[in-house]
Design a protein around this motif. Structure first.
Motif, PDB file in Angstrom:
ATOM      1  N   LEU A  91       0.818  -1.214   0.000  1.00 49.12           N
ATOM      2  CA  LEU A  91       0.000   0.000   0.000  1.00 49.12           C
ATOM      3  C   LEU A  91       0.853   1.265   0.000  1.00 49.12           C
ATOM      4  CD1 LEU A  91      -2.646  -1.124   2.642  1.00 49.12           C
ATOM      5  CD2 LEU A  91      -3.021  -0.862   0.176  1.00 49.12           C
ATOM      6  N   ASN A  92       2.116   1.149   0.405  1.00 44.94           N
ATOM      7  CA  ASN A  92       2.999   2.300   0.549  1.00 44.94           C
ATOM      8  C   ASN A  92       3.698   2.619  -0.772  1.00 44.94           C
ATOM      9  OD1 ASN A  92       4.762   4.289   1.300  1.00 44.94           O
ATOM     10  ND2 ASN A  92       5.874   3.042   2.799  1.00 44.94           N
ATOM     11  N   LYS A  93       3.183   3.619  -1.473  1.00 46.35           N
ATOM     12  CA  LYS A  93       3.786   4.014  -2.754  1.00 46.35           C
ATOM     13  C   LYS A  93       5.054   4.835  -2.557  1.00 46.35           C
ATOM     14  CE  LYS A  93      -0.564   3.764  -5.152  1.00 46.35           C
ATOM     15  NZ  LYS A  93      -0.727   3.257  -6.450  1.00 46.35           N
ATOM     16  N   ASN A  94       5.325   5.231  -1.322  1.00 47.50           N
ATOM     17  CA  ASN A  94       6.550   5.987  -1.031  1.00 47.50           C
ATOM     18  C   ASN A  94       7.714   5.081  -0.635  1.00 47.50           C
ATOM     19  OD1 ASN A  94       5.281   8.483  -1.486  1.00 47.50           O
ATOM     20  ND2 ASN A  94       4.431   8.439   0.583  1.00 47.50           N
ATOM     21  N   ASP A  95       7.464   3.810  -0.551  1.00 49.50           N
ATOM     22  CA  ASP A  95       8.515   2.849  -0.210  1.00 49.50           C
ATOM     23  C   ASP A  95       9.591   2.884  -1.299  1.00 49.50           C
ATOM     24  OD1 ASP A  95      10.061   0.468   0.026  1.00 49.50           O
ATOM     25  OD2 ASP A  95       8.422  -0.520   1.077  1.00 49.50           O
ATOM     26  N   PRO A  96      10.869   2.978  -0.937  1.00 44.59           N
ATOM     27  CA  PRO A  96      11.931   2.996  -1.948  1.00 44.59           C
ATOM     28  C   PRO A  96      11.928   1.750  -2.847  1.00 44.59           C
ATOM     29  CG  PRO A  96      12.825   3.485   0.232  1.00 44.59           C
ATOM     30  CD  PRO A  96      11.392   3.119   0.416  1.00 44.59           C
ATOM     31  N   ALA A  97      11.384   0.656  -2.335  1.00 46.11           N
ATOM     32  CA  ALA A  97      11.329  -0.581  -3.129  1.00 46.11           C
ATOM     33  C   ALA A  97      10.015  -0.710  -3.898  1.00 46.11           C
ATOM     34  CB  ALA A  97      11.506  -1.787  -2.213  1.00 46.11           C
ATOM     35  N   TYR A  98       9.185   0.362  -3.903  1.00 43.70           N
ATOM     36  CA  TYR A  98       7.871   0.289  -4.543  1.00 43.70           C
ATOM     37  C   TYR A  98       7.975  -0.223  -5.971  1.00 43.70           C
ATOM     38  CZ  TYR A  98       3.513   1.611  -6.733  1.00 43.70           C
ATOM     39  OH  TYR A  98       2.334   1.575  -7.440  1.00 43.70           O
ATOM     40  N   ASN A  99       7.065  -1.135  -6.298  1.00 44.74           N
ATOM     41  CA  ASN A  99       6.983  -1.709  -7.636  1.00 44.74           C
ATOM     42  C   ASN A  99       5.548  -1.523  -8.125  1.00 44.74           C
ATOM     43  OD1 ASN A  99       6.708  -3.467  -9.846  1.00 44.74           O
ATOM     44  ND2 ASN A  99       8.181  -4.905  -9.008  1.00 44.74           N
ATOM     45  N   PRO A 100       5.336  -0.976  -9.310  1.00 45.61           N
ATOM     46  CA  PRO A 100       3.967  -0.774  -9.805  1.00 45.61           C
ATOM     47  C   PRO A 100       3.150  -2.065  -9.863  1.00 45.61           C
ATOM     48  CG  PRO A 100       5.527   0.415 -11.175  1.00 45.61           C
ATOM     49  CD  PRO A 100       6.331  -0.412 -10.217  1.00 45.61           C
ATOM     50  N   ARG A 101       3.802  -3.196  -9.898  1.00 46.08           N
ATOM     51  CA  ARG A 101       3.066  -4.475  -9.907  1.00 46.08           C
ATOM     52  C   ARG A 101       2.303  -4.681  -8.604  1.00 46.08           C
ATOM     53  NH1 ARG A 101       7.776  -8.341 -12.273  1.00 46.08           N
ATOM     54  NH2 ARG A 101       7.581  -7.727 -14.449  1.00 46.08           N
ATOM     55  N   TRP A 102       2.733  -4.033  -7.535  1.00 46.58           N
ATOM     56  CA  TRP A 102       2.075  -4.217  -6.247  1.00 46.58           C
ATOM     57  C   TRP A 102       0.586  -3.880  -6.322  1.00 46.58           C
ATOM     58  CZ3 TRP A 102       5.982  -1.645  -2.314  1.00 46.58           C
ATOM     59  CH2 TRP A 102       7.149  -2.417  -2.267  1.00 46.58           C
ATOM     60  N   ASP A 103       0.247  -2.838  -7.089  1.00 47.36           N
ATOM     61  CA  ASP A 103      -1.166  -2.466  -7.234  1.00 47.36           C
ATOM     62  C   ASP A 103      -1.963  -3.609  -7.855  1.00 47.36           C
ATOM     63  OD1 ASP A 103      -0.627   0.062  -6.172  1.00 47.36           O
ATOM     64  OD2 ASP A 103      -0.175   0.887  -8.153  1.00 47.36           O
ATOM     65  N   ASP A 104      -1.393  -4.237  -8.866  1.00 48.45           N
ATOM     66  CA  ASP A 104      -2.063  -5.363  -9.508  1.00 48.45           C
ATOM     67  C   ASP A 104      -2.172  -6.546  -8.547  1.00 48.45           C
ATOM     68  OD1 ASP A 104      -3.266  -6.780 -11.767  1.00 48.45           O
ATOM     69  OD2 ASP A 104      -1.410  -7.956 -11.757  1.00 48.45           O
ATOM     70  N   TYR A 105      -1.141  -6.793  -7.761  1.00 47.30           N
ATOM     71  CA  TYR A 105      -1.185  -7.891  -6.790  1.00 47.30           C
ATOM     72  C   TYR A 105      -2.322  -7.671  -5.787  1.00 47.30           C
ATOM     73  CZ  TYR A 105       3.565  -9.005  -8.460  1.00 47.30           C
ATOM     74  OH  TYR A 105       4.664  -9.312  -9.214  1.00 47.30           O
ATOM     75  N   LEU A 106      -2.453  -6.432  -5.316  1.00 46.41           N
ATOM     76  CA  LEU A 106      -3.535  -6.122  -4.380  1.00 46.41           C
ATOM     77  C   LEU A 106      -4.902  -6.333  -5.031  1.00 46.41           C
ATOM     78  CD1 LEU A 106      -2.028  -2.932  -2.703  1.00 46.41           C
ATOM     79  CD2 LEU A 106      -2.475  -5.127  -1.572  1.00 46.41           C
ATOM     80  N   GLN A 107      -5.015  -5.983  -6.302  1.00 46.33           N
ATOM     81  CA  GLN A 107      -6.278  -6.200  -7.009  1.00 46.33           C
ATOM     82  C   GLN A 107      -6.563  -7.689  -7.191  1.00 46.33           C
ATOM     83  OE1 GLN A 107      -8.813  -3.924  -8.048  1.00 46.33           O
ATOM     84  NE2 GLN A 107      -7.633  -2.936  -6.411  1.00 46.33           N
ATOM     85  N   GLN A 108      -5.520  -8.481  -7.423  1.00 43.80           N
ATOM     86  CA  GLN A 108      -5.719  -9.931  -7.522  1.00 43.80           C
ATOM     87  C   GLN A 108      -6.237 -10.498  -6.204  1.00 43.80           C
ATOM     88  OE1 GLN A 108      -2.583 -12.282  -9.517  1.00 43.80           O
ATOM     89  NE2 GLN A 108      -1.751 -10.321 -10.227  1.00 43.80           N
ATOM     90  N   ILE A 109      -5.709  -9.994  -5.099  1.00 39.50           N
ATOM     91  CA  ILE A 109      -6.185 -10.425  -3.778  1.00 39.50           C
ATOM     92  C   ILE A 109      -7.645 -10.028  -3.602  1.00 39.50           C
ATOM     93  CG2 ILE A 109      -5.949 -10.030  -1.285  1.00 39.50           C
ATOM     94  CD1 ILE A 109      -2.873  -9.736  -1.853  1.00 39.50           C
ATOM     95  N   ALA A 110      -7.982  -8.794  -3.939  1.00 36.69           N
ATOM     96  CA  ALA A 110      -9.361  -8.316  -3.792  1.00 36.69           C
ATOM     97  C   ALA A 110     -10.318  -9.125  -4.669  1.00 36.69           C
ATOM     98  CB  ALA A 110      -9.439  -6.828  -4.131  1.00 36.69           C
ATOM     99  N   ARG A 111      -9.909  -9.456  -5.903  1.00 38.01           N
ATOM    100  CA  ARG A 111     -10.758 -10.267  -6.785  1.00 38.01           C
ATOM    101  C   ARG A 111     -10.952 -11.669  -6.212  1.00 38.01           C
ATOM    102  NH1 ARG A 111      -8.002  -7.374 -10.858  1.00 38.01           N
ATOM    103  NH2 ARG A 111      -6.511  -9.055 -11.193  1.00 38.01           N
ATOM    104  N   TYR A 112      -9.891 -12.243  -5.643  1.00 37.10           N
ATOM    105  CA  TYR A 112     -10.010 -13.565  -5.032  1.00 37.10           C
ATOM    106  C   TYR A 112     -11.013 -13.525  -3.874  1.00 37.10           C
ATOM    107  CZ  TYR A 112      -8.975 -17.879  -2.596  1.00 37.10           C
ATOM    108  OH  TYR A 112      -9.107 -19.097  -1.978  1.00 37.10           O
ATOM    109  N   VAL A 113     -10.889 -12.523  -3.011  1.00 38.97           N
ATOM    110  CA  VAL A 113     -11.791 -12.421  -1.859  1.00 38.97           C
ATOM    111  C   VAL A 113     -13.219 -12.173  -2.338  1.00 38.97           C
ATOM    112  CG1 VAL A 113     -12.366 -11.082   0.214  1.00 38.97           C
ATOM    113  CG2 VAL A 113      -9.982 -11.693  -0.269  1.00 38.97           C
ATOM    114  N   TYR A 114     -13.385 -11.381  -3.385  1.00 38.60           N
ATOM    115  CA  TYR A 114     -14.723 -11.139  -3.941  1.00 38.60           C
ATOM    116  C   TYR A 114     -15.334 -12.462  -4.416  1.00 38.60           C
ATOM    117  CZ  TYR A 114     -18.416  -9.318  -6.925  1.00 38.60           C
ATOM    118  OH  TYR A 114     -19.633  -9.082  -7.512  1.00 38.60           O
TER     119      TYR A 114
END
Length: 179
Positions: free
Chosen positions: A135-158
């Motif tokens: 969730l932390n976009k200010n993390d020095p290790a931030y990777n744009p794929r993280w947003d997609d990973y979170l969406q995959q989790i949300a779709r699974y839970v849905y």
């Protein structure tokens, strides 16, 4: 034929846009932990709802006995943990495994309602990395794929919750075929 092709195209576009819908990632304000929780009103006693949920577990999971860590009809509680894969696509559109996501779930029953909670969601690797890090976009290790990973989790839970809600509905009474 043109009508069929137009209809097919429209359905395909609607399906693809539904797949790309941005789902909300619920974060508990006190713990700052991602937690999916819902209370569902449905007709039935605590025991009836518990039994319907056991049927759902048997349908949804390949090995429900291994997934569940608690099944207590007296307290009206089922708990467990499970894992699923997340993916990413490379520049050539080839699908790759990004990792395994482990989550814990609790389903609690009362007369005419139940509550489910999915939390403690982590990326399973050599250590367990809480996905809240993504969730932390200010993390020095931030990777744009993280947003997609979170969406995959949300779709699974849905998908998980919709499947549960469907199975928890009371069976329709069949009227005898009198003729």
């Amino acid at each position: 034929m043109k009508v069929f092709l137009s209809l097919f195209f429209l359905v395909t576009v609607l399906y693809m846009s539904a797949q790309q819908q941005i789902l909300v990632i619920p974060v508990d304000s006190a713990t700052r932990e991602i937690r999916f929780r819902n209370v569902v009103d449905v007709q039935g006693t605590k025991e009836e709802l518990f039994n319907r949920c056991v049927y759902w577990l048997n349908d949804f999971y390949k090995d429900p006995a291994r997934v569940t860590t608690l099944r207590d009809i007296q307290t009206g509680k089922i708990a467990g943990r499970h894992q699923f894969r997340i993916y990413y696509y490379d520049k050539d559109s080839i699908k790759h495994t990004a990792g395994m996501i482990r989550y814990f779930f609790t389903i609690e029953f009362k007369k005419n309602r139940y509550r489910y909670t999915i939390n403690k969601i982590v990326l399973k690797s050599t250590t367990f990395v809480p996905v809240e890090k993504w969730l932390n976009k200010n993390d020095p290790a931030y990777n744009p794929r993280w947003d997609d990973y979170l969406q995959q989790i949300a779709r699974y839970v849905y998908k998980w919750s919709k499947s549960l809600e469907e199975k928890m509905k009371p069976e329709k009474e069949e009227k005898p075929d009198i003729w």
